[in-house]
Scaffold this motif. Structure first.
Motif, PDB file in Angstrom:
ATOM      1  N   ALA A   3       0.882  -1.633   0.481  1.00  0.00           N
ATOM      2  CA  ALA A   3       0.290   0.157   0.217  1.00  0.00           C
ATOM      3  C   ALA A   3       1.208   1.364   0.158  1.00  0.00           C
ATOM      4  O   ALA A   3       1.676   1.233   0.964  1.00  0.00           O
ATOM      5  N   MET A   5       0.928   5.067   1.426  1.00  0.00           N
ATOM      6  CA  MET A   5       0.396   5.730   2.713  1.00  0.00           C
ATOM      7  C   MET A   5       0.083   7.125   1.624  1.00  0.00           C
ATOM      8  O   MET A   5       0.745   7.625   1.448  1.00  0.00           O
ATOM      9  N   LYS A   6      -1.149   8.370   1.449  1.00  0.00           N
ATOM     10  CA  LYS A   6      -0.967   8.998   1.961  1.00  0.00           C
ATOM     11  C   LYS A   6      -1.179   9.841   3.297  1.00  0.00           C
ATOM     12  O   LYS A   6      -1.490   9.011   3.922  1.00  0.00           O
ATOM     13  N   GLU A  19      -2.899   9.040   6.331  1.00  0.00           N
ATOM     14  CA  GLU A  19      -4.843   8.660   6.397  1.00  0.00           C
ATOM     15  C   GLU A  19      -5.287   7.632   7.585  1.00  0.00           C
ATOM     16  O   GLU A  19      -6.136   7.481   7.660  1.00  0.00           O
ATOM     17  N   SER A 279     -12.175   1.178   4.220  1.00  0.00           N
ATOM     18  CA  SER A 279     -12.048   2.228   2.702  1.00  0.00           C
ATOM     19  C   SER A 279     -12.937   2.915   3.300  1.00  0.00           C
ATOM     20  O   SER A 279     -13.335   4.259   2.254  1.00  0.00           O
ATOM     21  N   LEU A 282     -12.064   6.457   5.188  1.00  0.00           N
ATOM     22  CA  LEU A 282     -11.722   6.908   4.121  1.00  0.00           C
ATOM     23  C   LEU A 282     -12.428   8.312   3.303  1.00  0.00           C
ATOM     24  O   LEU A 282     -11.508   8.878   3.009  1.00  0.00           O
ATOM     25  N   GLN A 307      -6.063   0.729   1.908  1.00  0.00           N
ATOM     26  CA  GLN A 307      -5.428   1.739   1.355  1.00  0.00           C
ATOM     27  C   GLN A 307      -5.411   1.335  -0.242  1.00  0.00           C
ATOM     28  O   GLN A 307      -5.773   2.273  -1.213  1.00  0.00           O
TER      29      GLN A 307
END
Length: 352
Positions: A3, A5-6, A19, A279, A282, A307
């Motif tokens: 994944a 990351m944001k 997030e 999800s 988010l 994510q």
């Protein structure tokens, strides 16, 4: 699959947080609640924290009451030299010591509690200090003045709340505005597909005040792990029964209906039930970070892949509809459209 990351801003603080954040309530394993959540030793805690760091998580949340301070201690040790590159959020205010004044938000205890958390975390400052619950015995003027002093001292960088009602949070913000004190930028709340009460009052408040939501128990206190459904109800031996008195109540039939839609999405996409639950969160308005806890590495790695979940508009709408419940007064008229078309844009802008 790895994944990526944001990061999102924590309210209007300018601070960027991952997030997905790490909820360190599973570290320590002491007491009725926390022994049921997890009992990792320091070596296991170090491994979980290392996985988080490798995944790009920079937001780590704990509290002084978690395992009587052991969670803070283990988190501080686990971060080690990486502490300076990451954000520590801790909460104070719930009683875990026997002293008469060892609780609440009066100046005597608040400053003492911050010093104790700093020592356990082995750090010189707390990035985000959150108040764990509302204290009706301490004046908000005194509270906001003390928090402002802590920020000015450099021991606290930003402040937030958890488990406040809308009027409590808004009154505190108004006092801070009046006197030029530091204002809250974070609101740690319970929010999940089977617990959407946050949307009725606190979500519009957070949007109006530019406060970022940090989500606790995104899997509905363990009900959305994929281990339970209509055919496999929660067994008597489950840790959920050990902590049921603390868990937000959920009607079994409502839970099973939500799970059935999630299982359909799981079958069609391959995303796990927890990944779908995370999800969905988010994608909700005002959410800055969703806290994921884990009893073991496999759980943590699976949660981090949320994510990568790319839920279609159709799936999101199915989840929205099946998880919706009728809000109480005075919120329900606007949601049910009883006052006509002119209110729909307001609801849509706030709720997504």
């Amino acid at each position: 699959m790895r994944a990526i990351m944001k990061y999102r801003f924590l309210g209007n603080s300018g601070l960027q947080v991952s997030e997905l954040g790490f909820g360190a309530g599973t570290l320590g394993g002491k007491g009725q609640i926390f022994s049921a959540w997890g009992q990792p030793d320091q070596n296991e805690a170090n491994r979980l924290i290392k996985i988080c760091l490798d995944a790009g998580i920079n937001y780590f949340d704990t509290a002084d009451v978690y395992s009587d301070g052991a969670s803070e201690t283990m988190l501080g040790r686990g971060l080690g030299s990486e502490r300076k590159n990451n954000i520590i959020s801790t909460k104070i205010g719930l009683r875990y010591a026997s002293g008469l004044n060892e609780t609440g938000f009066h100046r005597h205890y608040l400053k003492k509690a911050v010093e104790a958390s700093l020592k356990r975390l082995n750090t010189d400052y707390i990035d985000v200090l959150q108040l764990h619950q509302f204290d009706s015995f301490t004046s908000l003027e005194q509270l906001m003045r003390t928090l402002n002093e802590l920020v000015q001292s450099g021991k606290v960088r930003f402040i937030g709340v958890s488990n406040f009602s809308g009027w409590q949070l808004m009154k505190a913000q108004a006092i801070a505005e009046q006197y030029g004190y530091e204002k809250f930028v974070a609101n740690q709340v319970y929010y999940s597909l089977i617990g959407r009460d946050y949307e009725w009052e606190l979500m519009p408040l957070n949007d109006d005040q530019h406060i970022g939501a940090v989500i606790w128990s995104p899997l509905g206190w363990g009900r959305l792990t994929g281990r339970f459904d209509r055919e496999h109800p929660i067994p008597a031996s489950s840790r959920l029964h050990q902590t049921a008195q603390y868990a937000p109540p959920v009607d079994d039939e409502h839970l099973y209906r939500v799970l059935e839609v999630m299982q359909q999405i799981n079958t069609e996409t391959g995303y796990s039930i927890p990944q779908i639950a995370l999800s969905w969160l988010l994608g909700r308005p005002t959410v800055s970070s969703v806290l994921v806890g884990a009893r073991n590495e496999q759980q943590l790695r699976d949660n981090l892949l949320a994510q990568n979940c790319d839920l279609s508009t159709e799936y999101i709408e199915k989840l929205n509809q099946i998880s919706a419940v009728s809000p109480p007064y005075p919120y329900y008229p606007y949601w049910n459209g009883q006052f006509g078309e002119r209110f729909k844009p307001i609801v849509a802008s706030q709720m997504g």
